[in-house]
Design an enzyme around this catalytic site. Sequence first.
Site, PDB file in Angstrom:
ATOM      1  N   TRP A 100      22.348 -62.497  28.438  1.00  0.00           N
ATOM      2  CA  TRP A 100      22.878 -62.489  29.808  1.00  0.00           C
ATOM      3  C   TRP A 100      23.761 -63.693  30.063  1.00  0.00           C
ATOM      4  O   TRP A 100      24.811 -63.569  30.707  1.00  0.00           O
ATOM      5  CB  TRP A 100      21.750 -62.396  30.830  1.00  0.00           C
ATOM      6  N   ASP A 167      21.260 -67.739  37.319  1.00  0.00           N
ATOM      7  CA  ASP A 167      20.877 -66.331  37.252  1.00  0.00           C
ATOM      8  C   ASP A 167      19.353 -66.301  37.111  1.00  0.00           C
ATOM      9  O   ASP A 167      18.815 -66.624  36.062  1.00  0.00           O
ATOM     10  CB  ASP A 167      21.558 -65.674  36.040  1.00  0.00           C
ATOM     11  N   LYS A 191      14.154 -56.578  38.491  1.00  0.00           N
ATOM     12  CA  LYS A 191      13.255 -57.261  37.565  1.00  0.00           C
ATOM     13  C   LYS A 191      11.979 -57.708  38.279  1.00  0.00           C
ATOM     14  O   LYS A 191      10.897 -57.521  37.778  1.00  0.00           O
ATOM     15  CB  LYS A 191      13.945 -58.456  36.911  1.00  0.00           C
TER      16      LYS A 191
HETATM   17  C1  LIG Z   1      18.691 -57.611  33.653  1.00  0.00           C
HETATM   18  C2  LIG Z   1      19.386 -58.903  33.767  1.00  0.00           C
HETATM   19  C3  LIG Z   1      20.727 -58.981  34.163  1.00  0.00           C
HETATM   20  C4  LIG Z   1      21.569 -57.747  34.449  1.00  0.00           C
HETATM   21  O1  LIG Z   1      21.232 -57.215  35.656  1.00  0.00           O
HETATM   22  P1  LIG Z   1      22.017 -55.959  36.276  1.00  0.00           P
HETATM   23  O2  LIG Z   1      21.460 -55.915  37.649  1.00  0.00           O
HETATM   24  O3  LIG Z   1      21.672 -54.780  35.425  1.00  0.00           O
HETATM   25  O4  LIG Z   1      23.463 -56.263  36.240  1.00  0.00           O
HETATM   26  C5  LIG Z   1      21.302 -60.216  34.280  1.00  0.00           C
HETATM   27  N1  LIG Z   1      20.605 -61.341  34.025  1.00  0.00           N
HETATM   28  C6  LIG Z   1      19.318 -61.310  33.642  1.00  0.00           C
HETATM   29  C7  LIG Z   1      18.603 -62.587  33.376  1.00  0.00           C
HETATM   30  C8  LIG Z   1      18.672 -60.092  33.506  1.00  0.00           C
HETATM   31  O5  LIG Z   1      17.390 -60.054  33.118  1.00  0.00           O
END
Ligand SMILES: *Cc1c(COP(=O)(O)O)cnc(C)c1O
Length: 354
Positions: A100, A167, A191
């Site tokens: 990511w 993030d 998540k």
């Molecule tokens: C799943 C994930 C993403 C991507 O998320 P989307 O909502 O599918 O764009 C980005 N960063 C992390 C740390 C993730 O676990």
Amino acid sequence: MKKHNFSAGPCILPQEVFKKASEAIIDFNGSGLSLIEISHRSKDFVAVMEEAMDLAIELLGLQGKGYKALFLQGGASQQFLNVAYNLLENKAAYLNTGTWSSKAIKEAKLFGDIVEVASSKDKNFNYIPKGYSIPKDADYFHCTSNNTIFGTQIKDFPDTEIPMICDMSSDIFSRELDFSKFSLIYAGAQKNMGPAGTVLVVVKESILGKVSRTIPSMLDYRVHIEKESMFNTPPVFAVYTSMLTLQWLKNLGGIAAIEKKNDEKASLIYNEIDRNPLFKGFAATEDRSVMNATFNLTDESLKPKFDTMAKEAGLNGINGHRSVGGYRASMYNALPLESVEALVSVMQELEKQA
Ligand SMILES: *Cc1c(COP(=O)(O)O)cnc(C)c1O
């Protein structure tokens, strides 16, 4: 039989949230109408959006500190681009700790110079780099708090004078941190907060408005702040369900309370991984994620047997990501301790039978 859901995302949510969300689909607040057929500008839905934004700020302990919460679309992936579009003038610093982070770097490179301050790619991202320095003349520093795929997690965030962007998709609301160290936090809902379809952005307003480029409305955080997450039609179901999960968390005692439970679950699985000779952990011990435990069998030939036993015990979603292999047990906030106990007992049973 109800399954033990270790899915990495979309993930398990509290049962009571599923129940309330399903009721609102049929009849929202006793209105005789469904949540998903009413105007997003109706009083009832505006109240949902406001409560969701307020709860996010409150749970993170950011009231009165100049932050705004937004519920937007496009997932965390859209934020890889939006962060750079809104904040990157010349140069930005990124810590590369996995898939990511790498994707965030790829998008940011479209807008300016990217300094990769450190990377753990040399060991297939099984650790968190430390002791790197962050250039003071960068517009911001970006990191990924929890690496969902590799099962590593940043325990100590660097001190830096430049804005820190994070993030937090896979560990938001899971542990206490000084969230005011961050100037912008984003997290895809699916998540640890809600269903897919919305991304939470928490941004310190004072960092905005500093780049010289023209920002299209849909990408401009200031537009979304001004319109209180309703510049365009919001994903009402995802926002409502996220709000229910945040209410559930608040009633439980907030992040401090869930952190205790999360630590307990993580200790249980990691103790078994370390004790049981048939398993080995993937991530460096000191960087192990409390949310996603990654591990492998020491004898691959036991895979069919372990998989069958896991299936029979109702364990869902423990297969590792293709870039790591092996297994990954995601233990998000809503996963009960009993589910981890069920996994551990299958691991112990395998040892007995092998
Ligand atoms: C799943 C994930 C993403 C991507 O998320 P989307 O909502 O599918 O764009 C980005 N960063 C992390 C740390 C993730 O676990």
